[in-house]
Scaffold this motif. Structure first.
Motif, short mmCIF file in Angstrom:
data_model
loop_
_atom_site.label_atom_id
_atom_site.label_comp_id
_atom_site.label_asym_id
_atom_site.label_seq_id
_atom_site.Cartn_x
_atom_site.Cartn_y
_atom_site.Cartn_z
N GLU A 170 5.52 42.48 7.97
CA GLU A 170 4.39 42.27 7.36
C GLU A 170 4.79 41.02 6.35
OE1 GLU A 170 2.44 46.30 6.54
OE2 GLU A 170 4.12 45.87 5.24
N VAL A 171 3.55 40.39 6.07
CA VAL A 171 3.68 39.14 5.15
C VAL A 171 3.13 39.55 3.79
CG1 VAL A 171 3.31 37.70 6.84
CG2 VAL A 171 1.34 38.36 5.82
N CYS A 172 3.60 39.13 2.75
CA CYS A 172 3.42 39.33 1.40
C CYS A 172 2.44 38.57 0.52
CB CYS A 172 4.99 39.43 0.56
SG CYS A 172 5.95 40.45 1.40
N PRO A 173 1.28 39.27 0.12
CA PRO A 173 0.17 38.40 -0.48
C PRO A 173 0.62 37.89 -2.12
CG PRO A 173 -0.24 40.87 -0.87
CD PRO A 173 1.08 40.65 0.24
N ALA A 174 -0.30 37.15 -2.37
CA ALA A 174 -0.02 36.69 -4.03
C ALA A 174 0.20 37.69 -4.78
CB ALA A 174 -1.32 35.97 -4.49
N GLY A 175 1.37 37.76 -5.57
CA GLY A 175 1.63 38.56 -6.52
C GLY A 175 2.13 39.96 -6.28
N TRP A 176 2.69 39.93 -4.92
CA TRP A 176 3.22 40.94 -4.33
C TRP A 176 4.49 41.59 -4.87
CZ3 TRP A 176 7.71 42.07 -2.20
CH2 TRP A 176 7.86 43.62 -1.37
N LYS A 177 4.86 42.62 -5.15
CA LYS A 177 5.95 43.14 -5.75
C LYS A 177 6.31 44.41 -4.87
CE LYS A 177 4.96 42.01 -10.51
NZ LYS A 177 4.87 42.57 -11.66
N MET B 102 0.47 43.01 4.30
CA MET B 102 -0.58 42.83 5.03
C MET B 102 0.00 42.48 6.44
SD MET B 102 -2.37 39.41 4.55
CE MET B 102 -2.93 39.49 2.87
N GLN B 103 -0.69 42.84 7.47
CA GLN B 103 -0.44 42.06 8.92
C GLN B 103 -0.65 40.86 9.00
OE1 GLN B 103 1.67 43.95 11.42
NE2 GLN B 103 1.60 45.64 9.95
N ALA B 104 0.04 39.95 9.76
CA ALA B 104 -0.25 38.45 9.65
C ALA B 104 -1.45 38.56 11.02
CB ALA B 104 1.02 37.88 9.98
N SER B 105 -2.64 38.89 10.61
CA SER B 105 -3.64 38.78 11.62
C SER B 105 -4.87 38.66 11.18
CB SER B 105 -3.67 40.05 12.82
OG SER B 105 -3.97 41.20 11.94
N ASP B 106 -6.11 38.31 11.63
CA ASP B 106 -7.30 38.27 11.07
C ASP B 106 -7.81 39.83 10.67
OD1 ASP B 106 -7.62 35.59 11.57
OD2 ASP B 106 -8.81 36.01 13.42
N GLU B 107 -7.49 40.69 11.44
CA GLU B 107 -7.83 42.13 10.95
C GLU B 107 -6.95 42.54 9.77
OE1 GLU B 107 -6.72 41.02 14.05
OE2 GLU B 107 -8.60 41.34 15.02
N GLY B 108 -5.66 42.02 9.60
CA GLY B 108 -4.68 42.33 8.49
C GLY B 108 -5.23 41.89 7.28
N VAL B 109 -5.69 40.64 7.41
CA VAL B 109 -6.22 40.03 6.13
C VAL B 109 -7.42 40.54 5.49
CG1 VAL B 109 -7.13 37.89 5.08
CG2 VAL B 109 -5.09 37.73 6.59
N ALA B 110 -8.32 40.94 6.36
CA ALA B 110 -9.67 41.54 6.30
C ALA B 110 -9.32 42.84 5.67
CB ALA B 110 -10.54 41.46 7.70
N ASP B 111 -8.43 43.71 6.18
CA ASP B 111 -8.10 45.02 5.45
C ASP B 111 -7.63 44.85 4.50
OD1 ASP B 111 -7.88 48.03 6.14
OD2 ASP B 111 -5.76 47.65 6.03
N TYR B 112 -6.58 43.97 4.14
CA TYR B 112 -6.08 43.85 2.74
C TYR B 112 -7.02 43.42 1.86
CZ TYR B 112 -2.89 42.46 -0.94
OH TYR B 112 -2.50 42.50 -2.24
N LEU B 113 -7.70 42.36 1.96
CA LEU B 113 -8.77 42.01 0.97
C LEU B 113 -9.79 42.71 0.57
CD1 LEU B 113 -9.15 38.15 2.17
CD2 LEU B 113 -7.91 39.07 0.20
N ASN B 114 -10.18 43.98 1.66
CA ASN B 114 -11.34 44.68 1.49
C ASN B 114 -10.83 45.63 0.47
OD1 ASN B 114 -13.87 46.13 2.16
ND2 ASN B 114 -12.35 47.79 2.99
N SER B 115 -9.50 45.90 0.31
CA SER B 115 -9.13 47.12 -0.80
C SER B 115 -8.56 46.44 -1.87
CB SER B 115 -8.03 47.66 0.01
OG SER B 115 -8.62 48.28 1.18
N HIS B 116 -8.03 44.96 -1.83
CA HIS B 116 -7.21 44.68 -2.90
C HIS B 116 -7.69 43.22 -3.63
CE1 HIS B 116 -3.94 47.70 -2.09
NE2 HIS B 116 -4.34 47.25 -0.88
N SER B 117 -8.69 42.78 -3.04
CA SER B 117 -9.18 41.32 -3.57
C SER B 117 -9.17 41.22 -5.24
CB SER B 117 -10.31 40.92 -2.76
OG SER B 117 -11.50 41.73 -3.10
N ALA B 118 -9.96 42.28 -5.54
CA ALA B 118 -10.14 42.50 -7.02
C ALA B 118 -8.74 42.29 -7.87
CB ALA B 118 -10.86 43.73 -7.40
N GLU B 119 -7.67 42.77 -7.11
CA GLU B 119 -6.44 42.69 -7.97
C GLU B 119 -5.65 41.21 -7.92
OE1 GLU B 119 -4.10 45.69 -6.07
OE2 GLU B 119 -5.77 47.30 -6.10
N LEU B 120 -6.20 40.45 -7.08
CA LEU B 120 -5.71 39.05 -7.04
C LEU B 120 -5.78 38.07 -8.29
CD1 LEU B 120 -6.53 38.60 -3.32
CD2 LEU B 120 -4.21 39.12 -4.17
#
Length: 204
Positions: free
Chosen positions: A173-180, A186-204
């Motif tokens: 998996e790739v590690c997004p901004a601020g990951w600890k 997230m998975q390095a795919s269009d689906e992986g980005v969409a899934d991560y942002l759907n749940s975590h965009s407000a935390e970025l």
């Protein structure tokens, strides 16, 4: 003044052999980077000079967090253009008197300035900037950063970066901004980005 344009990320670290003061306090003249960190991760950090101002805060901070690096099998190595004798004296100067005390990692002497020059961090052919390189267990540089002289480093950031590299290698998996460590990646795919942002965009 020279321009610092060298990028070593994704490339092999530059090997060297030099004098050093070991964590034990012993002085050696044949400290070899590749031999010392063989099959291990390493944080190689350059700093301007012994007996200065911001530098002791960084060196003490690295030493205070040495257990966090050790449990990740990471070697910490400091380096400046000072002599091995200056390093030795600084280590043997109490913190309350402006020294760094017996820090728990090795200090390399780059008195000929060749290592700082090879790594592209030598300022005005004089002293090294506050440069940091994270090297993986295959001797590949995975991170580099350079601070100006007045700006001390956040040592926790290098621990976070090492955790991210190891998470990627272990899980793919790739590690997004601020990951600890312990947080979702997230998975390095269009689906992986969409899934991560759907749940975590407000935390970025």
């Amino acid at each position: 003044m020279n321009r610092l344009v060298m990028n070593l990320v994704t490339k092999s670290a530059i090997d060297f052999t030099a004098s050093a003061v070991l964590a034990s306090g012993k002085i050696v003249d044949d400290f070899c980077l590749s031999k010392h960190i063989k099959d291990k991760y390493a944080v190689l950090f350059f700093y301007p000079l012994d007996f200065t101002f911001v530098c002791p805060t960084e060196l003490i901070s690295f030493s205070n967090k040495i257990e966090d690096f050790s449990k990740r099998d990471v070697e910490v190595i400091g380096i400046s253009i000072d002599s091995k004798f200056s390093h030795y004296k600084w280590r043997n100067t109490p913190v309350n008197d402006g020294g760094i005390g017996e820090v728990s990692y090795n200090l390399v002497s780059d008195i000929k300035k060749s290592i700082s020059r090879d790594y592209g961090v030598l300022y005005d052919d004089s002293i090294a900037l506050r440069a940091t390189f994270v090297i993986d267990d295959k001797f590949v540089v995975r991170h580099q950063s350079i601070n100006d002289f007045p700006l001390g480093r956040n040592i926790d950031e290098f621990i976070r970066i090492i955790d991210a590299i190891k998470h990627n290698e272990e899980h793919g998996e790739v590690c997004p901004a601020g990951w600890k460590k312990g947080k979702p990646a997230m998975q390095a795919s269009d689906e992986g980005v969409a899934d991560y942002l759907n749940s975590h965009s407000a935390e970025l």
